[in-house]
Motif scaffolding. Structure first.
Motif, short mmCIF file in Angstrom:
data_model
loop_
_atom_site.label_atom_id
_atom_site.label_comp_id
_atom_site.label_asym_id
_atom_site.label_seq_id
_atom_site.Cartn_x
_atom_site.Cartn_y
_atom_site.Cartn_z
N ARG A 4 0.82 -1.21 0.00
CA ARG A 4 0.00 0.00 0.00
C ARG A 4 0.85 1.26 0.00
O ARG A 4 0.38 2.34 -0.34
CB ARG A 4 -0.95 0.00 1.20
CG ARG A 4 -0.30 0.32 2.54
CD ARG A 4 -1.34 0.47 3.63
NE ARG A 4 -2.05 -0.76 3.86
CZ ARG A 4 -3.11 -0.86 4.68
NH1 ARG A 4 -3.55 0.21 5.31
NH2 ARG A 4 -3.71 -2.02 4.85
N PHE A 5 2.11 1.16 0.42
CA PHE A 5 2.98 2.32 0.47
C PHE A 5 3.74 2.53 -0.84
O PHE A 5 4.46 3.51 -0.97
CB PHE A 5 3.99 2.18 1.61
CG PHE A 5 3.35 2.16 2.97
CD1 PHE A 5 2.88 3.32 3.54
CD2 PHE A 5 3.22 0.97 3.67
CE1 PHE A 5 2.28 3.31 4.80
CE2 PHE A 5 2.64 0.94 4.91
CZ PHE A 5 2.16 2.11 5.48
N VAL A 6 3.59 1.62 -1.77
CA VAL A 6 4.29 1.72 -3.05
C VAL A 6 3.33 2.28 -4.09
O VAL A 6 2.27 1.71 -4.33
CB VAL A 6 4.81 0.34 -3.51
CG1 VAL A 6 5.55 0.46 -4.84
CG2 VAL A 6 5.72 -0.25 -2.45
N PRO A 7 3.66 3.42 -4.73
CA PRO A 7 2.73 4.06 -5.66
C PRO A 7 2.70 3.41 -7.04
O PRO A 7 2.70 4.09 -8.06
CB PRO A 7 3.26 5.50 -5.73
CG PRO A 7 4.72 5.35 -5.54
CD PRO A 7 4.89 4.22 -4.56
N TYR A 8 2.71 2.08 -7.07
CA TYR A 8 2.66 1.36 -8.33
C TYR A 8 1.62 0.26 -8.23
O TYR A 8 1.36 -0.29 -7.15
CB TYR A 8 4.02 0.73 -8.67
CG TYR A 8 5.05 1.73 -9.13
CD1 TYR A 8 5.11 2.15 -10.45
CD2 TYR A 8 5.97 2.26 -8.24
CE1 TYR A 8 6.05 3.07 -10.88
CE2 TYR A 8 6.92 3.19 -8.65
CZ TYR A 8 6.95 3.59 -9.97
OH TYR A 8 7.88 4.51 -10.39
N ALA A 9 1.05 -0.07 -9.39
CA ALA A 9 0.08 -1.16 -9.44
C ALA A 9 0.80 -2.49 -9.25
O ALA A 9 2.01 -2.61 -9.47
CB ALA A 9 -0.64 -1.14 -10.79
N THR A 10 0.04 -3.50 -8.86
CA THR A 10 0.59 -4.84 -8.75
C THR A 10 0.06 -5.75 -9.85
O THR A 10 0.46 -6.92 -9.90
CB THR A 10 0.27 -5.44 -7.36
OG1 THR A 10 -1.14 -5.38 -7.14
CG2 THR A 10 0.97 -4.66 -6.26
N THR A 11 -0.82 -5.24 -10.69
CA THR A 11 -1.25 -6.00 -11.86
C THR A 11 -0.24 -5.75 -12.98
O THR A 11 0.18 -4.61 -13.21
CB THR A 11 -2.64 -5.56 -12.32
OG1 THR A 11 -2.66 -4.13 -12.49
CG2 THR A 11 -3.69 -5.93 -11.29
N ALA A 199 -8.49 -1.38 -9.70
CA ALA A 199 -7.67 -0.32 -9.12
C ALA A 199 -6.18 -0.60 -9.28
O ALA A 199 -5.34 0.15 -8.76
CB ALA A 199 -8.01 -0.17 -7.63
N GLY A 200 -5.82 -1.68 -9.96
CA GLY A 200 -4.42 -2.00 -10.18
C GLY A 200 -3.81 -2.85 -9.11
O GLY A 200 -2.58 -2.90 -8.98
N ILE A 201 -4.65 -3.58 -8.35
CA ILE A 201 -4.14 -4.37 -7.23
C ILE A 201 -4.45 -5.84 -7.49
O ILE A 201 -5.62 -6.24 -7.53
CB ILE A 201 -4.78 -3.92 -5.92
CG1 ILE A 201 -4.58 -2.42 -5.70
CG2 ILE A 201 -4.22 -4.71 -4.74
CD1 ILE A 201 -5.45 -1.83 -4.63
N ALA A 202 -3.44 -6.63 -7.67
CA ALA A 202 -3.60 -8.07 -7.82
C ALA A 202 -3.46 -8.71 -6.45
O ALA A 202 -2.36 -8.95 -5.98
CB ALA A 202 -2.58 -8.64 -8.80
N ARG A 203 -4.58 -8.96 -5.82
CA ARG A 203 -4.53 -9.45 -4.43
C ARG A 203 -5.68 -10.40 -4.17
O ARG A 203 -6.83 -10.12 -4.54
CB ARG A 203 -4.60 -8.26 -3.47
CG ARG A 203 -4.59 -8.63 -2.00
CD ARG A 203 -4.57 -7.38 -1.16
NE ARG A 203 -4.69 -7.70 0.25
CZ ARG A 203 -4.71 -6.81 1.24
NH1 ARG A 203 -4.58 -5.54 0.95
NH2 ARG A 203 -4.85 -7.19 2.50
N ARG A 204 -5.39 -11.50 -3.53
CA ARG A 204 -6.42 -12.45 -3.13
C ARG A 204 -6.94 -12.06 -1.75
O ARG A 204 -6.17 -11.77 -0.85
CB ARG A 204 -5.86 -13.87 -3.09
CG ARG A 204 -5.43 -14.41 -4.45
CD ARG A 204 -4.94 -15.83 -4.33
NE ARG A 204 -4.55 -16.37 -5.61
CZ ARG A 204 -5.38 -16.94 -6.46
NH1 ARG A 204 -6.67 -17.08 -6.14
NH2 ARG A 204 -4.95 -17.42 -7.63
#
Length: 205
Positions: A4-11, A199-204
């Motif tokens: 959450r502190f990194v201003p980049y997407a994880t997708t 939102a650019g977040i690849a999270r389960r």
């Protein structure tokens, strides 16, 4: 450091786009910084000329003053020679002052022109980039924070029902609205995951 502190997407797709945009912005800024430096260097040459004139004229003035002082010992014509030499020394000082003014003005103008040339194109690209990156970071922070609580997951699932394509909704459940209303935990997690991915977040979850 959590994601959450990194201003980049994880997708992967969105992360690739962000990295490309970063590279483009950095290259753009560097190009215009070099242009600004070139403008500064070109105008600074005039300042160097003014500095050289100042140094040279001051040297001539010192020599003329010294020569005028030495004419005191010359019989008969000493005073007659001293007057023109002193006048020439004063003229040389005037030239030195003009060179100093040219140096000062050109040095100031070099920075003004460099900023005037480089700032508009840099700001035109950098400001929207900063705005979009800050907006993404805030959206990512909010989405991850909501996903950490059951109520937040329900809110994300509701947003997914309102915003995501029907094909993606039915891939989670054949009746996504009914599953959400019946508090189906698996369906809610799936719908919330859709909103997170948007939102650019690849999270389960």
């Amino acid at each position: 450091m959590t994601s959450r502190f990194v201003p980049y997407a994880t997708t992967p797709g969105r992360l690739f786009g962000q990295l490309i945009s970063d590279i483009v912005v950095v290259v753009w800024v560097l190009i215009w910084l070099f242009v600004g430096m070139a403008v500064h260097s070109a105008v600074a040459i005039i300042a160097q000329v003014g500095q050289q004139v100042e140094v040279g004229a001051n040297g001539i003035a010192d020599n003329l003053e010294s020569a005028g002082d030495q004419t005191r010992d010359v019989p008969l014509v000493g005073n007659a020679l001293r007057g023109p030499l002193n006048a020439a020394g004063e003229a040389a000082l005037d030239i030195a002052n003009a060179g100093h003014d040219l140096d000062t003005t050109a040095s100031w103008l070099a920075w003004v022109l460099a900023l005037a040339v480089a700032s508009p194109p840099i700001l035109a690209v950098a400001m929207p980039w900063v705005f979009l990156r800050v907006r993404f970071a805030r959206r990512k922070w909010t989405a991850i924070t909501l996903a950490a609580t059951p109520a937040g997951q329900e809110l994300l699932a509701m947003r997914a029902l309102a915003n995501r394509p029907l094909a993606k909704l039915v891939s989670v459940d054949d009746d996504p609205v009914g599953a959400w209303r019946s508090q189906d935990a698996a369906a809610i997690r799936g719908l919330a995951a859709l909103e997170l991915r948007a939102a650019g977040i690849a999270r389960r979850i």
